[in-house]
Motif scaffolding. Structure first.
Motif, PDB file in Angstrom:
ATOM      1  N   ASP A   1     -13.752   0.357   5.810  1.00  0.00           N
ATOM      2  CA  ASP A   1     -14.319   1.661   5.460  1.00  0.00           C
ATOM      3  C   ASP A   1     -14.442   1.762   3.935  1.00  0.00           C
ATOM      4  OD1 ASP A   1     -14.840   4.339   4.862  1.00  0.00           O
ATOM      5  OD2 ASP A   1     -13.556   5.090   6.453  1.00  0.00           O
ATOM      6  N   PRO A   2     -15.656   1.926   3.412  1.00  0.00           N
ATOM      7  CA  PRO A   2     -15.824   1.966   1.957  1.00  0.00           C
ATOM      8  C   PRO A   2     -15.203   3.199   1.297  1.00  0.00           C
ATOM      9  CG  PRO A   2     -17.892   2.466   3.057  1.00  0.00           C
ATOM     10  CD  PRO A   2     -16.924   2.049   4.125  1.00  0.00           C
TER      11      PRO A   2
ATOM     12  N   THR B   1      -5.447   5.839   2.346  1.00  0.00           N
ATOM     13  CA  THR B   1      -5.922   7.214   2.373  1.00  0.00           C
ATOM     14  C   THR B   1      -7.430   7.176   2.172  1.00  0.00           C
ATOM     15  OG1 THR B   1      -5.521   9.481   1.567  1.00  0.00           O
ATOM     16  CG2 THR B   1      -5.488   7.703  -0.091  1.00  0.00           C
ATOM     17  N   ASN B   2      -8.022   8.305   1.904  1.00  0.00           N
ATOM     18  CA  ASN B   2      -9.475   8.376   1.799  1.00  0.00           C
ATOM     19  C   ASN B   2      -9.855   9.053   0.488  1.00  0.00           C
ATOM     20  OD1 ASN B   2     -12.246   9.681   2.322  1.00  0.00           O
ATOM     21  ND2 ASN B   2     -12.000   8.307   4.082  1.00  0.00           N
TER      22      ASN B   2
ATOM     23  N   LEU C   1      -3.275   1.783  -1.653  1.00  0.00           N
ATOM     24  CA  LEU C   1      -2.338   1.845  -2.764  1.00  0.00           C
ATOM     25  C   LEU C   1      -0.978   1.322  -2.323  1.00  0.00           C
ATOM     26  CD1 LEU C   1      -3.205   5.482  -3.922  1.00  0.00           C
ATOM     27  CD2 LEU C   1      -4.013   3.348  -4.964  1.00  0.00           C
ATOM     28  N   GLY C   2      -0.187   0.886  -3.292  1.00  0.00           N
ATOM     29  CA  GLY C   2       1.166   0.424  -2.997  1.00  0.00           C
ATOM     30  C   GLY C   2       1.985   0.326  -4.256  1.00  0.00           C
TER      31      GLY C   2
ATOM     32  N   ILE D   1      -4.249  11.151  -3.532  1.00  0.00           N
ATOM     33  CA  ILE D   1      -4.369   9.993  -4.429  1.00  0.00           C
ATOM     34  C   ILE D   1      -3.639  10.278  -5.737  1.00  0.00           C
ATOM     35  CG2 ILE D   1      -5.994   8.583  -5.755  1.00  0.00           C
ATOM     36  CD1 ILE D   1      -7.992   9.047  -3.370  1.00  0.00           C
ATOM     37  N   GLY D   2      -3.799  11.484  -6.264  1.00  0.00           N
ATOM     38  CA  GLY D   2      -3.100  11.868  -7.493  1.00  0.00           C
ATOM     39  C   GLY D   2      -1.594  11.829  -7.320  1.00  0.00           C
TER      40      GLY D   2
END
Length: 153
Positions: A139-140, A111-112, A145-146, A119-120
């Motif tokens: 892409d910085p 994701t970004n 996540l996993g 993300i939450g």
């Protein structure tokens, strides 16, 4: 919400994907360009689902097996008016169960940083940092996540 497995070519998936891509254009100035093929989300390679409320498609998401055997989440989306009602959690749970039932030991996603709510959501489900992979690996602003779906054998 009722969740139904759908082909990636299903009209409801296409319509929801167009809405998601329009959001990407607003956020990033361009649609997501990562390669996505319908076959990725067809058994035994993966699965795709649409969530319905009152027979209206309001949410979607899919997963597919990566070459390394991990499942990768893709295209999780809930329409604007339906956000904040737990639908993302429901779609995520459905996808995780589907991937685990198909034999995936772990599940990963990209994701970004511009999606703090996403993300939450993932962190609240036990997702932690994993090494970068795939189309946006350099892409910085990308976040990787996993989490394990099944205990290691």
């Amino acid at each position: 919400m009722q969740i139904i497995c759908r082909a990636y070519s299903h009209p409801h998936v296409i319509a929801l994907t167009e809405r998601l891509q329009a959001e990407y254009v607003q956020i990033y100035g361009a649609p997501d360009e990562s390669p996505t093929e319908a076959e990725q989300f067809s058994p035994p390679n993966g699965a795709f689902a649409v969530g319905y409320e009152n027979a209206l498609p309001i949410a979607m998401g899919g997963w597919h097996f990566r070459e390394d055997g991990r499942a990768e989440l893709k295209r999780i989306y809930v329409t604007d008016r339906q956000r904040g009602k737990g639908h993302s959690r429901s779609i995520l749970a459905w996808l995780e169960k589907s991937a685990a039932d198909a034999g995936a030991p772990t599940i990963v996603l990209e994701t970004n940083q511009r999606h703090p709510a996403a993300i939450g959501l993932y962190r609240s489900h036990g997702y932690t940092e994993v090494p970068p992979f795939g189309y946006y690996a350099d892409d910085p602003l990308s976040v990787y996540l996993g989490r394990q779906l099944r205990p290691p054998s």
